[in-house]
Design a protein around this motif. Structure first.
Motif, PDB file in Angstrom:
ATOM      1  N   LYS A 529       0.862  -1.175   0.000  1.00  0.00           N
ATOM      2  CA  LYS A 529       0.000   0.000   0.000  1.00  0.00           C
ATOM      3  C   LYS A 529       0.899   1.225   0.000  1.00  0.00           C
ATOM      4  O   LYS A 529       1.811   1.344   0.827  1.00  0.00           O
ATOM      5  CB  LYS A 529      -0.914   0.029   1.216  1.00  0.00           C
ATOM      6  CG  LYS A 529      -1.900   1.194   1.183  1.00  0.00           C
ATOM      7  CD  LYS A 529      -3.117   0.910   2.039  1.00  0.00           C
ATOM      8  CE  LYS A 529      -4.193   1.961   1.824  1.00  0.00           C
ATOM      9  NZ  LYS A 529      -5.418   1.625   2.558  1.00  0.00           N
ATOM     10  N   SER A 624      -0.370  -4.033   2.882  1.00  0.00           N
ATOM     11  CA  SER A 624      -1.786  -3.651   2.938  1.00  0.00           C
ATOM     12  C   SER A 624      -2.563  -4.420   3.992  1.00  0.00           C
ATOM     13  O   SER A 624      -3.643  -3.988   4.395  1.00  0.00           O
ATOM     14  CB  SER A 624      -2.444  -3.848   1.567  1.00  0.00           C
ATOM     15  OG  SER A 624      -2.425  -5.214   1.196  1.00  0.00           O
ATOM     16  N   TRP A 626      -1.846  -4.488   6.932  1.00  0.00           N
ATOM     17  CA  TRP A 626      -1.892  -3.614   8.104  1.00  0.00           C
ATOM     18  C   TRP A 626      -3.213  -2.868   8.182  1.00  0.00           C
ATOM     19  O   TRP A 626      -3.663  -2.509   9.259  1.00  0.00           O
ATOM     20  CB  TRP A 626      -0.796  -2.561   8.008  1.00  0.00           C
ATOM     21  CG  TRP A 626       0.573  -3.009   8.359  1.00  0.00           C
ATOM     22  CD1 TRP A 626       1.102  -4.259   8.265  1.00  0.00           C
ATOM     23  CD2 TRP A 626       1.604  -2.171   8.867  1.00  0.00           C
ATOM     24  NE1 TRP A 626       2.402  -4.252   8.664  1.00  0.00           N
ATOM     25  CE2 TRP A 626       2.751  -2.974   9.040  1.00  0.00           C
ATOM     26  CE3 TRP A 626       1.691  -0.816   9.165  1.00  0.00           C
ATOM     27  CZ2 TRP A 626       3.948  -2.485   9.521  1.00  0.00           C
ATOM     28  CZ3 TRP A 626       2.881  -0.316   9.637  1.00  0.00           C
ATOM     29  CH2 TRP A 626       4.012  -1.145   9.828  1.00  0.00           C
ATOM     30  N   ASP A 627      -3.787  -2.582   7.023  1.00  0.00           N
ATOM     31  CA  ASP A 627      -4.976  -1.731   6.964  1.00  0.00           C
ATOM     32  C   ASP A 627      -6.225  -2.610   6.960  1.00  0.00           C
ATOM     33  O   ASP A 627      -6.426  -3.404   7.844  1.00  0.00           O
ATOM     34  CB  ASP A 627      -4.897  -0.845   5.729  1.00  0.00           C
ATOM     35  CG  ASP A 627      -3.551  -0.121   5.669  1.00  0.00           C
ATOM     36  OD1 ASP A 627      -3.228   0.596   6.620  1.00  0.00           O
ATOM     37  OD2 ASP A 627      -2.826  -0.306   4.676  1.00  0.00           O
ATOM     38  N   THR A 628      -7.030  -2.474   5.962  1.00  0.00           N
ATOM     39  CA  THR A 628      -8.184  -3.336   5.805  1.00  0.00           C
ATOM     40  C   THR A 628      -7.967  -4.158   4.555  1.00  0.00           C
ATOM     41  O   THR A 628      -8.166  -3.657   3.452  1.00  0.00           O
ATOM     42  CB  THR A 628      -9.480  -2.513   5.677  1.00  0.00           C
ATOM     43  OG1 THR A 628      -9.613  -1.693   6.818  1.00  0.00           O
ATOM     44  CG2 THR A 628     -10.679  -3.420   5.568  1.00  0.00           C
ATOM     45  N   TYR A 643      -1.110  -2.789  16.661  1.00  0.00           N
ATOM     46  CA  TYR A 643      -2.124  -2.829  15.610  1.00  0.00           C
ATOM     47  C   TYR A 643      -3.509  -2.948  16.217  1.00  0.00           C
ATOM     48  O   TYR A 643      -4.484  -2.399  15.704  1.00  0.00           O
ATOM     49  CB  TYR A 643      -1.847  -3.991  14.663  1.00  0.00           C
ATOM     50  CG  TYR A 643      -0.450  -3.970  14.075  1.00  0.00           C
ATOM     51  CD1 TYR A 643       0.249  -5.138  13.866  1.00  0.00           C
ATOM     52  CD2 TYR A 643       0.167  -2.759  13.769  1.00  0.00           C
ATOM     53  CE1 TYR A 643       1.534  -5.122  13.348  1.00  0.00           C
ATOM     54  CE2 TYR A 643       1.441  -2.722  13.257  1.00  0.00           C
ATOM     55  CZ  TYR A 643       2.130  -3.904  13.050  1.00  0.00           C
ATOM     56  OH  TYR A 643       3.394  -3.880  12.544  1.00  0.00           O
ATOM     57  N   LEU A 648      -7.320  -2.548  14.029  1.00  0.00           N
ATOM     58  CA  LEU A 648      -7.050  -3.267  12.786  1.00  0.00           C
ATOM     59  C   LEU A 648      -7.489  -4.723  12.842  1.00  0.00           C
ATOM     60  O   LEU A 648      -7.112  -5.502  11.986  1.00  0.00           O
ATOM     61  CB  LEU A 648      -5.548  -3.223  12.463  1.00  0.00           C
ATOM     62  CG  LEU A 648      -4.985  -1.835  12.211  1.00  0.00           C
ATOM     63  CD1 LEU A 648      -3.527  -1.936  11.841  1.00  0.00           C
ATOM     64  CD2 LEU A 648      -5.750  -1.156  11.100  1.00  0.00           C
ATOM     65  N   ASP A 672      -9.688   2.745   4.981  1.00  0.00           N
ATOM     66  CA  ASP A 672      -8.359   2.756   5.580  1.00  0.00           C
ATOM     67  C   ASP A 672      -8.538   2.858   7.089  1.00  0.00           C
ATOM     68  O   ASP A 672      -9.151   3.795   7.585  1.00  0.00           O
ATOM     69  CB  ASP A 672      -7.551   3.942   5.048  1.00  0.00           C
ATOM     70  CG  ASP A 672      -6.069   3.815   5.339  1.00  0.00           C
ATOM     71  OD1 ASP A 672      -5.719   3.225   6.383  1.00  0.00           O
ATOM     72  OD2 ASP A 672      -5.256   4.316   4.545  1.00  0.00           O
ATOM     73  N   ARG A 673      -7.963   1.895   7.823  1.00  0.00           N
ATOM     74  CA  ARG A 673      -8.149   1.873   9.269  1.00  0.00           C
ATOM     75  C   ARG A 673      -7.265   2.873  10.007  1.00  0.00           C
ATOM     76  O   ARG A 673      -7.504   3.172  11.171  1.00  0.00           O
ATOM     77  CB  ARG A 673      -7.860   0.463   9.797  1.00  0.00           C
ATOM     78  CG  ARG A 673      -8.939  -0.544   9.469  1.00  0.00           C
ATOM     79  CD  ARG A 673     -10.190  -0.238  10.265  1.00  0.00           C
ATOM     80  NE  ARG A 673     -11.185  -1.275  10.113  1.00  0.00           N
ATOM     81  CZ  ARG A 673     -12.365  -1.257  10.697  1.00  0.00           C
ATOM     82  NH1 ARG A 673     -12.697  -0.246  11.450  1.00  0.00           N
ATOM     83  NH2 ARG A 673     -13.219  -2.233  10.507  1.00  0.00           N
ATOM     84  N   TRP A 674      -6.240   3.377   9.359  1.00  0.00           N
ATOM     85  CA  TRP A 674      -5.361   4.322  10.029  1.00  0.00           C
ATOM     86  C   TRP A 674      -6.010   5.708  10.076  1.00  0.00           C
ATOM     87  O   TRP A 674      -6.877   6.027   9.263  1.00  0.00           O
ATOM     88  CB  TRP A 674      -4.018   4.411   9.299  1.00  0.00           C
ATOM     89  CG  TRP A 674      -3.204   3.153   9.397  1.00  0.00           C
ATOM     90  CD1 TRP A 674      -3.214   2.098   8.529  1.00  0.00           C
ATOM     91  CD2 TRP A 674      -2.278   2.810  10.421  1.00  0.00           C
ATOM     92  NE1 TRP A 674      -2.350   1.123   8.944  1.00  0.00           N
ATOM     93  CE2 TRP A 674      -1.752   1.533  10.115  1.00  0.00           C
ATOM     94  CE3 TRP A 674      -1.829   3.456  11.572  1.00  0.00           C
ATOM     95  CZ2 TRP A 674      -0.808   0.889  10.906  1.00  0.00           C
ATOM     96  CZ3 TRP A 674      -0.885   2.824  12.371  1.00  0.00           C
ATOM     97  CH2 TRP A 674      -0.386   1.559  12.040  1.00  0.00           C
TER      98      TRP A 674
END
Length: 728
Positions: A529, A624, A626-628, A643, A648, A672-674
């Motif tokens: 990502k 990626s 790490w995110d969704t 995390y 996450l 995007d979870r961040w």
């Protein structure tokens, strides 16, 4: 009232709104297209519109008060519209007014409650003549976003239905005269009317005119209108994921990009309007017209920021409220929690546990009084500011003047004080952000390496330009046009066929692409990502900016997922500028122009300077997962506490179908979870951005130059690409 019967029309379908099922809309093939047409000619009654776009009509009356033809509506039907008819026609619609916002919300509910498009179509036809013109446009347009049986890409570009919001009145009058002369003489069937926007040299005494081309950019005004269509502040709680954070992120990027334009033309960054006892330094004299045919109210230089004393007194607004709400918000940031209206405290953190909201989302809702946890305590800071600024020219209403352009979402951005106010709002958000701890190494590092970054102007790649130093991109002004026949009725007779095209200068840039070389150090395949951000390298006095100063400027250029990379191998990631995450969807194939909520494509790059302006490109690559992740689920036990702390550990929620990073999507989770702006939205122990980036191999900083091409330096390309002539 006198009654008239023209051609058959199916009226309202169910409930209070009844219909004759035997009647049909045989002349209209698609309900969505009919609804689109109902947005045309907003200041004309539906009878006039029916002659313009061939709508079938039935049962119209002559209104005894106005003498105008209107659609027939019974007393029971009108009563069912509740407050929607309480905003008079011809009055400038302001979504920053509580009264107007509630009326719009009630009308939206009427449109959303329709069981299908046929019923919605019939309801819209009937109510169109009985509610405020622009409120009808706003409410029906919102239904295109909210209803699953409508597509917001089908909405007509706003400037084509409300040209008076964008085109100076003197230019509109010239167009009307040209149309009249041509139809009398029967020698032309269209007219092209040009007005300049890049005319800063004409007003040398007012430096703010140097950036008028940007504030008055039609696509930018349309973007701000669509953002509020998609994310209205009084939408039902829970219907927009992270709406408060979206407001923060949109506002931050808007102000950051405006400041980059100011640096491009040698102006200082915009000064926040935060001392409300001092006069407003800059005046504004809008050249555009309002709903009632008069110009929007002007504001003199050094106008006082005062309470608005209204009749009845309950509609008065007070500057002291802003002071109280600001104090309460800053106190909440200091103690780390908001106080609910009826309930426990709410923790303010951007490292939320599973099930907690992001603190910035709660703050954003409080600042705009959306789904605020305590509207009485934290108020309506942004909205009240707009309301007071739009009426400060006549605070006791002794002259019965119109409101200023800050009252309307589609025009607010034109006024220089808009950016002073929103810089203040951005500073409030930044004060909250500075209470958050820096990201930890585990939250920033991933086992990939960004080996190199280049950005290439496609014209440079074809040898049309030779860059002087490093990577160099180019901007220029180009004339674009739009047709206004669906917004203003220029016809003398129903059988006339005459089109008016308005033309003006737009900032534009040559297309470019990124090339990023990434090495996968993992033992497994990863799907990278990529996050790309932009900021100026030097401030307004030519000093290199440190990490803290750059926090005011970083703006998103693109966030995307690239093709998987095999373990132990490198890959070149190429990304075209036209694919940016900030644009959202595009309706050019179907309707000829971009529509919907997305940053204007022509303003993707700052203007830059004729001799070049230095910018920094920040690139970060992560796994990626790490995110969704878009195609797999995972267990919370597979992730570290770092995390878990940012939420996450839930499964993927939807595939990313071209939402704009600044707008989100209706009825869907943000992809995007961040926190929005990650990883450049928080403080850092590092003094400089270089020191920050050097610590993480998955980050890279790249210097490049943006050069603004004056008309004399433009070169024409071949016919296969977009031309760069001064007149295209």
């Amino acid at each position: 009232m006198r009654w008239f019967h023209l051609m058959p029309l199916a009226f309202l379908a169910s409930g209070v709104f009844s219909s004759n099922k035997s009647e049909s809309w045989e002349s209209i093939s698609a309900p969505e297209e009919t609804l689109r047409k109902l947005l045309y000619l907003p200041y004309e009654n539906t009878v006039t519109l029916s002659r313009h776009v061939s709508l079938d009509m039935s049962a119209v009356v002559v209104d005894t008060a106005s003498g105008m033809y209107t659609t027939r509506i019974s007393a029971e039907e009108k009563e069912s519209l509740r407050t929607t008819s309480s905003v008079p026609r011809g009055v400038p619609f302001s979504f920053y007014s509580k009264h107007h916002a509630q009326a719009a919300k009630d009308l939206i509910k009427v449109f959303l409650d329709a069981k299908d498009l046929d019923e919605l179509r019939r309801i819209a036809v009937v109510v169109r003549d009985h509610v405020n013109e622009v409120m009808f446009l706003f409410a029906l347009s919102h239904a295109f976003y909210e209803r699953k049986d409508l597509n917001p890409a089908a909405l007509p570009p706003l400037e084509t239905v409300l040209p008076d919001r964008f085109v100076p009145t003197v230019v509109l009058n010239k167009a009307k005269q040209l149309a009249k002369d041509a139809m009398i003489g029967k020698d032309k069937d269209e007219a092209h009317v040009y007005w300049p926007t890049n005319d800063a040299s004409v007003y040398p005494r007012s430096p703010e005119h140097r950036v008028a081309y940007w504030r008055e950019d039609i696509d930018l005004g349309r973007f701000y209108w669509h953002w509020h269509l998609l994310n209205p502040r009084n939408i039902e709680p829970g219907k927009r994921d992270r709406r408060g954070e979206l407001f923060y992120y949109m506002n931050h990027n808007l102000v950051a990009r405006y400041n980059m334009e100011r640096l491009s033309v040698n102006l200082e960054p915009v000064e926040a309007f935060k001392d409300w006892k001092n006069p407003i330094k800059n005046g504004y004299f809008p050249p555009i017209a309002c709903d009632n045919g008069y110009d929007w109210a002007s504001r003199q230089d050094h106008t006082l920021f005062k309470d608005v004393n209204a009749i009845p007194l309950s509609e008065s607004t007070f500057v002291s409220k802003l002071d109280t709400w600001r104090t309460n918000l800053l106190h909440a940031f200091g103690v780390g929690y908001l106080i609910r209206e009826n309930g426990p405290h709410v923790r303010l953190t951007d490292n939320p546990r599973v099930g907690e909201d992001y603190g910035i989302d709660l703050v954003g809702e409080a600042v705009e009084a959306g789904a605020s946890v305590n509207p009485g305590l934290y108020g309506d800071l942004n909205t009240l500011g707009h309301d007071l600024l739009s009426q400060c020219h006549d605070p006791v209403r002794s002259h019965k003047s119109n409101v200023g352009v800050l009252a309307a979402t589609e025009t607010a951005i034109r006024d220089p004080v808009f950016f002073r106010w929103h810089k203040f709002i951005d500073d409030v958000f930044l004060k909250y952000k500075m209470t958050q701890p820096p990201y930890t190494p585990k939250q920033l590092h991933t086992n990939v390496e960004v080996m190199s970054v280049t950005v290439t102007d496609k014209s440079t790649a074809r040898a049309y330009y030779t860059p002087r130093r490093g990577d160099q991109l180019h901007t220029y002004f180009r004339v674009k046009s739009f047709e206004a026949t669906n917004g203003i009725d220029f016809k003398l007779n129903p059988e006339d066929h005459f089109k008016v095209h308005f033309q003006s200068d737009y900032l534009q840039h040559t297309h470019f692409y990124y090339t990023i070389k990434v090495f996968n150090r993992n033992s497994e395949v990863i799907r990278p990502k990529v996050r790309i951000f932009l900021a100026p390298k030097f401030d307004n006095v030519g000093q290199r900016m440190n990490y803290s100063a750059l926090l005011h400027y970083w703006t998103e250029m693109d966030v995307f997922e690239a093709d998987p990379i095999l373990p132990g191998s490198s890959s070149y990631i190429t990304r075209d500028s036209s694919e940016s995450s900030i644009f959202g969807f595009d309706s050019e194939a179907a309707y000829g122009r971009t529509s919907g909520c997305g940053w204007p494509k022509n303003l993707q790059l700052p203007r830059g300077k004729p001799d070049g302006m230095n910018f920094l490109l920040f690139v970060m690559v992560t796994d990626s997962s790490w995110d969704t992740p878009l195609s797999q689920t995972y267990s919370c036990t597979d992730l570290t506490n770092d995390y878990l702390s940012i939420g996450l550990c839930s499964p993927p929620l939807f595939s990313r179908t071209s939402p704009s990073s600044f707008c989100g999507l209706p009825s869907a989770k943000y992809p995007d979870r961040w926190p929005m702006g990650y990883p450049l939205d928080r403080k850092s122990p590092h003094e400089t951005i270089e020191a920050f980036v050097n610590e993480y191999p998955n980050m890279r900083l790249h210097d490049f130059v943006i050069k603004h091409l004056e008309a004399a330096n433009l070169k024409m390309e071949d016919d296969t690409v977009e031309c760069l002539r001064f007149r295209c």
